[in-house]
Design an enzyme around this catalytic site. Sequence first.
Site, PDB file in Angstrom:
ATOM      1  N   SER A   1       1.597  -6.384  -0.506  1.00 12.69           N
ATOM      2  CA  SER A   1       0.398  -6.483  -1.324  1.00 12.69           C
ATOM      3  C   SER A   1       0.427  -7.801  -2.074  1.00 12.69           C
ATOM      4  CB  SER A   1       0.384  -5.328  -2.323  1.00 12.69           C
ATOM      5  OG  SER A   1      -0.480  -5.596  -3.396  1.00 12.69           O
TER       6      SER A   1
ATOM      7  N   ASP B  52      -6.677  -0.467  -0.427  1.00 11.42           N
ATOM      8  CA  ASP B  52      -5.221  -0.584  -0.402  1.00 11.42           C
ATOM      9  C   ASP B  52      -4.590   0.191  -1.548  1.00 11.42           C
ATOM     10  OD1 ASP B  52      -5.878  -2.292   1.605  1.00 11.42           O
ATOM     11  OD2 ASP B  52      -4.729  -3.989   0.870  1.00 11.42           O
TER      12      ASP B  52
END
Length: 560
Positions: free
Chosen positions: A474, A83
């Site tokens: 996130s 990510d």
Amino acid sequence: MSNSKKNSWEVSDNQENPASMAMLYATGLTDEQMKQPFVGVASCGYESNPCNMHLNDFARAIKASTRKSKLTGLVFNTIGISDGISMGTSGMRYSLPSREIIADSVESFILGHSFDGIITVAGCDKNMPGAVMGMLRVNRPSIMVYGGTIRSGKYKGEKLNIVSAFEAYGKKIKNEISDEDYTGVIKNACPGAGACGGMYTANTMSSAIEAMGLSLPYSASNPANSQEKAAECEAAGEFIANLLAMDLKPKDIVTKKSLENAVRVVVALAGSTNAVLHLLAIARTAEIDFGLEDFKKINATTPVLGDFKPSGKYMMEDLHDQGGLPAFMRYLLDNGLLHGDCMTVTGKTIAENLANVAPIKVAKGSVINPIDSPVKETGHLCILTGNLAPEGSVAKISGKEGVSFTGPAKVYNSEQEANDAMKNMEVQKGDVVVIRFVGPKGGPGMPEMLKPTSIIIGAGLGADVALITDGRFSGGTHGFVVGHVTPEAYTGGPIGLLQNGDMVTINGETLEISCDVSEETFAERKKTWVNKDLSHLNGTLKKYSQLVSTASEGCVTDKD
């Protein structure tokens, strides 16, 4: 033949399958190893990020530990998508789909090769739920070993983590940081191996999975480069041998009560909103009725005790120094917040595992705050519904930015549009930034919106600008943000019909997300609504867009 070898005998000892035996002998297996249970060691290791760069080394150590326990451990690999590396790029669309690929590959290898058990070695965000979903699908004795957290970085006396790098960009846009210091933060944010160090998604999910009983005690909080993590890898063989002997499988461990334990720990630690997606998906894979209403109930009765980054001060390494996740779980158990009778991969219950563990020392302003003086009296993972999210949404409301927000919508049909607008100072105090067509089907892949939220925080607007999206966030995100808005824009959800200037209200007390647009006006707008064109898609993203369920159902791809 051992009762622990009830699957692998087909390929290693069945005289009707001589070719499989010949191929196994070709790998160097001895007669003794052919007679032992086969354990697949599934590594998510690869070289291009700190979360995963060391996992292949762990897999080799775990394989050695299985051999010491008279098991035939054999390493195989699956993938991972970082990510942190893909964030803000088109590559981020592949992050959430990678969870399904990991689950598919674990299932395919273990069943395709008739193995008896699994030890998965996972590091980054989607690795862990993907590994656990694969373990549940196969439902053979299994353990997940977490790759461990990274240590803090440091620059000019300031402790750093990966989000420091993202937020430095917001400061750069406002000319609040020199080029030298900007580069200094980037080069020093990540000092070596391990997953992002705050209570971001990796540490959130490692904690949830340990609380669920699928990893060994301390796995979630042992740092990547610690002696304790090395010892955990060395112990894995002994524990998987015990699970094989007991025939104790993941679906014996993952129950509604163990999922409640996982959610309780996530909320008490102020964990990532991604835990909602992943635990919904794990529950579905385990065939357990567990949904957003369960999250809502647990959130309403669980105080936030952990003061972790991104909204707090501390890192997972600080919890390790205070006794690790078991010490925290013991504190929750002693205060009636955990089910102690849930089984775990040690072959013992949660209560039995914690019997000789001292509860963590709590103090106001410390890593863990007391239950009678929490960071927040109820949970931060708010499940919001309303005319903007009839099927639900998830907000991470710490209370530090307030509990409600009303402002005019600033609508963007992509993350890049929103980032460019913020870079050009087009977003003002009081605005509600709307980023849409980034959901599981419409993204496709439901990319994370850490870059725009980091720009907002870095620009000093964290308490003055809200952001809503049909994408996700996130674990490093903080501020007044709402994600997982369902139905998503691509399927015609109300978020796709918003216009600039519509007044949006987010209320963390009443758990509502709404706008001042009537049903009649929405219906009129729907007549001229134009959907996002995805006709160019092929490969992984095309399949994912066609198969994936909604965020409120966990974004699984095997939904009936």
